[in-house]
Write a protein that holds these residues in place. Structure first.
Motif, PDB file in Angstrom:
ATOM      1  N   THR B 145       0.825  -1.217   0.000  1.00  8.95           N
ATOM      2  CA  THR B 145       0.000   0.000   0.000  1.00  8.95           C
ATOM      3  C   THR B 145       0.859   1.267   0.000  1.00  8.95           C
ATOM      4  O   THR B 145       2.053   1.220   0.279  1.00  8.95           O
ATOM      5  N   TYR B 146       0.211   2.369  -0.300  1.00  6.55           N
ATOM      6  CA  TYR B 146       0.834   3.677  -0.138  1.00  6.55           C
ATOM      7  C   TYR B 146      -0.244   4.647   0.324  1.00  6.55           C
ATOM      8  O   TYR B 146      -1.439   4.364   0.232  1.00  6.55           O
ATOM      9  N   GLU B 147       0.209   5.786   0.832  1.00  7.10           N
ATOM     10  CA  GLU B 147      -0.748   6.751   1.387  1.00  7.10           C
ATOM     11  C   GLU B 147      -1.349   7.605   0.281  1.00  7.10           C
ATOM     12  O   GLU B 147      -0.637   8.120  -0.572  1.00  7.10           O
ATOM     13  N   LEU B 148      -2.651   7.776   0.370  1.00  3.25           N
ATOM     14  CA  LEU B 148      -3.367   8.585  -0.601  1.00  3.25           C
ATOM     15  C   LEU B 148      -2.845  10.024  -0.606  1.00  3.25           C
ATOM     16  O   LEU B 148      -2.636  10.629  -1.652  1.00  3.25           O
ATOM     17  N   GLN B 149      -2.604  10.542   0.594  1.00  3.55           N
ATOM     18  CA  GLN B 149      -2.138  11.928   0.694  1.00  3.55           C
ATOM     19  C   GLN B 149      -0.755  12.107   0.066  1.00  3.55           C
ATOM     20  O   GLN B 149      -0.452  13.153  -0.490  1.00  3.55           O
ATOM     21  N   ALA B 150       0.072  11.050   0.150  1.00  2.00           N
ATOM     22  CA  ALA B 150       1.399  11.134  -0.458  1.00  2.00           C
ATOM     23  C   ALA B 150       1.281  11.133  -1.982  1.00  2.00           C
ATOM     24  O   ALA B 150       2.072  11.775  -2.676  1.00  2.00           O
ATOM     25  N   LEU B 265       8.647  -2.709  -5.797  1.00  7.10           N
ATOM     26  CA  LEU B 265       9.043  -1.434  -5.182  1.00  7.10           C
ATOM     27  C   LEU B 265       7.877  -0.785  -4.450  1.00  7.10           C
ATOM     28  O   LEU B 265       6.890  -0.375  -5.064  1.00  7.10           O
ATOM     29  N   LYS B 266       8.024  -0.698  -3.148  1.00  8.14           N
ATOM     30  CA  LYS B 266       6.991  -0.049  -2.335  1.00  8.14           C
ATOM     31  C   LYS B 266       6.929   1.443  -2.697  1.00  8.14           C
ATOM     32  O   LYS B 266       7.956   2.042  -2.989  1.00  8.14           O
ATOM     33  N   ASP B 267       5.742   1.997  -2.681  1.00  6.53           N
ATOM     34  CA  ASP B 267       5.544   3.433  -2.953  1.00  6.53           C
ATOM     35  C   ASP B 267       5.964   3.845  -4.359  1.00  6.53           C
ATOM     36  O   ASP B 267       6.345   4.991  -4.580  1.00  6.53           O
ATOM     37  N   LEU B 268       5.900   2.904  -5.303  1.00  6.04           N
ATOM     38  CA  LEU B 268       6.342   3.209  -6.669  1.00  6.04           C
ATOM     39  C   LEU B 268       5.643   4.451  -7.230  1.00  6.04           C
ATOM     40  O   LEU B 268       6.278   5.355  -7.764  1.00  6.04           O
ATOM     41  N   PHE B 269       4.319   4.506  -7.078  1.00  3.82           N
ATOM     42  CA  PHE B 269       3.571   5.613  -7.680  1.00  3.82           C
ATOM     43  C   PHE B 269       3.766   6.927  -6.918  1.00  3.82           C
ATOM     44  O   PHE B 269       3.464   7.990  -7.430  1.00  3.82           O
ATOM     45  N   VAL B 270       4.266   6.821  -5.694  1.00  7.01           N
ATOM     46  CA  VAL B 270       4.534   8.026  -4.918  1.00  7.01           C
ATOM     47  C   VAL B 270       5.944   8.536  -5.214  1.00  7.01           C
ATOM     48  O   VAL B 270       6.214   9.730  -5.156  1.00  7.01           O
ATOM     49  N   LEU B 271       6.844   7.621  -5.552  1.00  5.51           N
ATOM     50  CA  LEU B 271       8.226   8.010  -5.848  1.00  5.51           C
ATOM     51  C   LEU B 271       8.349   8.622  -7.239  1.00  5.51           C
ATOM     52  O   LEU B 271       9.171   9.494  -7.473  1.00  5.51           O
ATOM     53  N   ASN B 272       7.523   8.144  -8.171  1.00  8.83           N
ATOM     54  CA  ASN B 272       7.695   8.569  -9.565  1.00  8.83           C
ATOM     55  C   ASN B 272       7.117   9.958  -9.848  1.00  8.83           C
ATOM     56  O   ASN B 272       6.214  10.430  -9.152  1.00  8.83           O
ATOM     57  N   GLU B 273       7.655  10.558 -10.890  1.00  4.71           N
ATOM     58  CA  GLU B 273       7.144  11.856 -11.348  1.00  4.71           C
ATOM     59  C   GLU B 273       5.698  11.676 -11.810  1.00  4.71           C
ATOM     60  O   GLU B 273       5.369  10.707 -12.504  1.00  4.71           O
ATOM     61  N   ARG B 274       4.845  12.603 -11.419  1.00  2.60           N
ATOM     62  CA  ARG B 274       3.425  12.448 -11.769  1.00  2.60           C
ATOM     63  C   ARG B 274       2.723  13.805 -11.759  1.00  2.60           C
ATOM     64  O   ARG B 274       3.228  14.767 -11.178  1.00  2.60           O
ATOM     65  N   VAL B 275       1.553  13.814 -12.375  1.00  5.52           N
ATOM     66  CA  VAL B 275       0.725  15.027 -12.398  1.00  5.52           C
ATOM     67  C   VAL B 275      -0.636  14.647 -11.846  1.00  5.52           C
ATOM     68  O   VAL B 275      -1.336  13.811 -12.431  1.00  5.52           O
ATOM     69  N   ALA B 276      -0.992  15.225 -10.717  1.00  6.02           N
ATOM     70  CA  ALA B 276      -2.300  14.926 -10.120  1.00  6.02           C
ATOM     71  C   ALA B 276      -3.281  16.017 -10.539  1.00  6.02           C
ATOM     72  O   ALA B 276      -3.081  17.194 -10.243  1.00  6.02           O
ATOM     73  N   LEU B 277      -4.328  15.605 -11.249  1.00  8.23           N
ATOM     74  CA  LEU B 277      -5.405  16.535 -11.617  1.00  8.23           C
ATOM     75  C   LEU B 277      -6.556  16.285 -10.647  1.00  8.23           C
ATOM     76  O   LEU B 277      -7.041  15.152 -10.538  1.00  8.23           O
ATOM     77  N   LEU B 278      -6.960  17.324  -9.944  1.00 12.22           N
ATOM     78  CA  LEU B 278      -7.983  17.152  -8.913  1.00 12.22           C
ATOM     79  C   LEU B 278      -9.182  18.032  -9.214  1.00 12.22           C
ATOM     80  O   LEU B 278      -9.030  19.164  -9.669  1.00 12.22           O
TER      81      LEU B 278
END
Lengths: 32, 349
Positions: B145-150, B265-278
């Protein structure tokens, strides 16, 4: 690359119409 | 030799001290990135992935001789399983390089929308995982798992906009271009789709809500992860009728996001470069997060021309720049995006 969707929906009544590992295409239903 | 000739002893103890200091500095930097996984993940994390990604992108933007294009793209399509028949422009010689071919568009009607469904796939790919967000934790793969806020960021870790990409000019341009023309259609769009645009900020951004992104009573948070393989169509579309209010660009690593890596890799999606559209849809909060990878570090958002990802710039892990689309429309305080509209895509490098 990956697209992650995070969203709010009703606790009762929302269901995914998916199987893990399923191949999908743009426009195909993910949930109702 | 000089020290010895002058009768002074060589200070050999300084050598291990220097090495230890170096190792300590590297360890500190690695701890900050919080890479957790088996030894081969640590080996991969020590590689200059962002530089490799940019180099890959530059190489693939070189113009190919026309004679090589057809066989080259056919070979790529054969290896990665691309469907060449659904391309908008089927003449392969019209694509000057692999980057252009990779970002190809499809024929009109090649991806019909399911009008009976509220939520449709934003991309071609494989569903890695989906489910309910519990206690602010999202499952990357079963048991990891990873944290939503992260992933999405919160008001506490979003600094004031800085740098060229967030100079506000773009917001101003959007405000000027869409201020008056779309008022009626936006109002109509929100009314038809049940979007409460009067709530101008995202849930959890108000002061005093430490655990952001909590659902409203009767609702819960859901997630879905779609992995795009190298041969897939690499543009993404709107999965619902919604209003995008905020964009957060998180600089980060560019690990592969293949299912193999997601399992390691734990937290893969939190470690990688990303663009959050909210933003908002009829049931409340909605977000879409394109996550980059080594081969596709460049994320494009069609209505945000100032966004630059995978740029050659030092960054701290978790660093984020935010743009609010408040000025795009004074009414909806965001960018109106109907279901199925093309929103952007991933480019090589």
């Amino acid at each position: 690359s990956t697209v992650v969707l995070i969203f709010e929906a009703p606790e009762q009544g929302f269901t995914f119409t998916l199987e893990p590992g399923q191949k999908v295409q743009v426009g195909q239903s993910l949930g109702h | 030799s000089q020290a010895r000739s002058k009768g002074r002893g060589v200070r050999w103890f300084l050598v291990p001290l220097g090495i230890l200091t170096g190792v300590g500095a590297v360890s500190y930097a690695r701890d900050e990135r919080a890479v957790v996984g088996p030894w081969h993940v640590h080996v991969i994390s020590s590689l200059p992935l962002r530089a490799v990604s940019r180099l890959f992108g530059s190489f693939n933007s070189l113009t190919l001789p026309e004679s090589l294009r057809k066989p080259g793209y056919h070979l790529y399509a054969w290896i990665f399983g691309c469907n060449l028949e659904e391309m908008e422009d089927p003449d392969l010689t019209h694509y000057p390089n692999l980057g252009e071919f990779f970002y190809r568009s499809l024929k009109p009607g090649a991806r019909p929308m399911d009008d009976t469904s509220e939520l449709v796939s934003p991309a071609d790919g494989k569903v890695l995982h989906f489910g309910v967000v519990t206690h602010g934790q999202v499952e990357q793969v079963k048991g990891v798992t990873y944290e939503l806020q992260a992933l999405l960021g919160g008001s506490s870790n979003v600094p004031q906009p800085t740098g060229k990409e967030d100079n506000g000019d773009h917001d101003q341009q959007m405000a000027q271009s869409s201020h008056s023309a779309n008022i009626t259609s936006e109002e109509e769009f929100a009314r038809i789709n049940g979007i409460d645009y009067s709530l101008d900020r995202l849930i959890g951004e108000e002061e005093g809500h430490a655990s952001a992104y909590g659902p409203r009573p009767g609702n819960q948070m859901y997630f879905c992860v779609i992995y795009l393989a190298p041969g897939d169509y690499h543009r993404f579309h709107s999965p619902v009728n919604w209003i995008v209010q905020t964009r957060r660009h998180f600089s980060g690593d560019l690990f592969s996001v293949s299912p193999w890596m997601a399992g390691l890799l734990k937290d893969l999606f939190v470690l990688n470069e990303r663009v959050a559209l909210l933003g908002r849809w009829k049931h409340g909060m909605f977000s879409m997060v394109p996550v980059g990878a080594t081969n596709v570090g460049s994320i494009v958002i069609r209505f945000d021309k100032d966004l630059r990802t995978n740029i050659k710039q030092a960054y701290r892990h978790g660093q984020c720049t935010e743009v609010r689309y408040d000025q795009a429309s004074w009414l909806s305080k965001g960018v109106v995006v109907p279901k199925g509209d093309e929103m952007g895509g991933f480019k090589l490098g």
